[in-house]
Enzyme design. Sequence first.
Site, PDB file in Angstrom:
ATOM      1  N   SER A  37       0.805  -1.225   0.000  1.00 52.50           N
ATOM      2  CA  SER A  37       0.000   0.000   0.000  1.00 52.50           C
ATOM      3  C   SER A  37       0.841   1.281   0.000  1.00 52.50           C
ATOM      4  O   SER A  37       0.331   2.338  -0.340  1.00 52.50           O
ATOM      5  CB  SER A  37      -0.934   0.021   1.211  1.00 52.50           C
ATOM      6  N   ASP A 340      -3.556   8.059   8.043  1.00 52.48           N
ATOM      7  CA  ASP A 340      -4.673   7.308   8.625  1.00 52.48           C
ATOM      8  C   ASP A 340      -4.213   6.376   9.749  1.00 52.48           C
ATOM      9  O   ASP A 340      -4.920   5.465  10.125  1.00 52.48           O
ATOM     10  CB  ASP A 340      -5.407   6.508   7.537  1.00 52.48           C
ATOM     11  N   HIS A 343      -0.674   4.610   7.145  1.00 59.02           N
ATOM     12  CA  HIS A 343      -0.003   5.185   5.969  1.00 59.02           C
ATOM     13  C   HIS A 343       0.298   6.660   6.193  1.00 59.02           C
ATOM     14  O   HIS A 343      -0.277   7.275   7.084  1.00 59.02           O
ATOM     15  CB  HIS A 343      -0.904   5.002   4.743  1.00 59.02           C
TER      16      HIS A 343
END
Length: 387
Positions: A37, A340, A343
């Site tokens: 991610s 968040d 990340h």
Amino acid sequence: MACSSTYLSSLIFTLILLLLPSHKQACFTSIFSFGDSLADTGNLLFYLNNNHRVSQLPYGQTYFHHPTGRFSDGRLVIDFIAEAIGLPLVPPYLPGGDSRNFEKGVNFAVAGATALNNDFFKSKGIHVNWYNNFNLDVQVELFKQLLPSICSTTSECEEKFSSALFLMGEIGGNDYNNPFFQGKSLEEITTFVPLVVNAISRAITEVIELGARTLLVPGNFPIGCNSAYLTLFHVSNNEIYDQETGCINWLNEFSQYHNQLLINELQSLSKLHPHVTIIYADYFEALMTIFRSPEKYGFQSFPLSACCGGGGLYNFNLSCYCGDLGSTVCMEPSNYVSWDGIHLTEAGYKHIATGLLQGKYTNPPLITQSCFPETIVDLHDFKQYSS
Ligand SMILES: *[C@@H]1O[C@H](CO)[C@@H](O)[C@H](O)[C@H]1NC(C)=O
């Protein structure tokens, strides 16, 4: 006069950046990326048919002004690197469809991906995202399958890849996140590290055999400074925290253990492949630099809490993620490192990318590679700037 040599050097550096676009041809001609991610520019979201929290604002709010599948408010390290070397943002592989144009590169990174395959975790009783079938070996396999549409002969591929930048990671973070978040012991997870590094090494070797000549391989973040880890491993005993940063020491030591094994492996690979430049990207140090003096780099004085989240000391809440009903978003994401809780914000990624491009946090420096024509970069001046 306040005209210091630092000022002059920054001016020179700015000039270098301004001059770059007219010299694109001497630079990398494409970017191929593998990872999770931290580098996913839209693969998982496409795969899940938009059925994921990152399909909604506030994801994407800062730069793109709409969700793109990036796990951030804006651009990622891969985006800043592409911009700096004058290439388009690297398109994600999965949404490519029939009209694929991967001439200038393609991104195989998928959020949730691990370096080790799902069977390994299954055998250890560790739950991974079962929808995620894009672990590192699969990503490399997809790259191989794509080759005929990129180049038609082995020598044509080698020629093409010799001027390509390969981003191998970050990958491996999820191999640890899943077991740590599921309560596996540090002792057990530590035994995974050599296997993870081995999997990364195998992927590197495969792309080198296909013609890769320049690879950038990031290490892991300092997980002891991550809002999610800080929340889940919170204790009232101050002794486990670093006095200066507030990060959890034993978790950062774990990240450093992974990074050290990775560095050792990259050194062995470099000896085996002397014609290949394998660059270690020190994401750990890039972030620690912020956490040690956040205000110096334009971040708020308590940089360990997330911009977007569902409350708590670090604004990370397992029962209310960023984007869930009841979560809140900070006013100024550019003052935050963590987006968040897991990340980073665009500002956080930008700090890392800028450092990498300036030759800080990379060994050997990325900037001395074919990307920056000698006529423009006087390396002597440049070294003065970055030191
Ligand atoms: C976490 O989220 C839940 C569900 O919205 C909420 O009830 C709880 O108060 C939150 N915890 C904190 C520490 O804010």
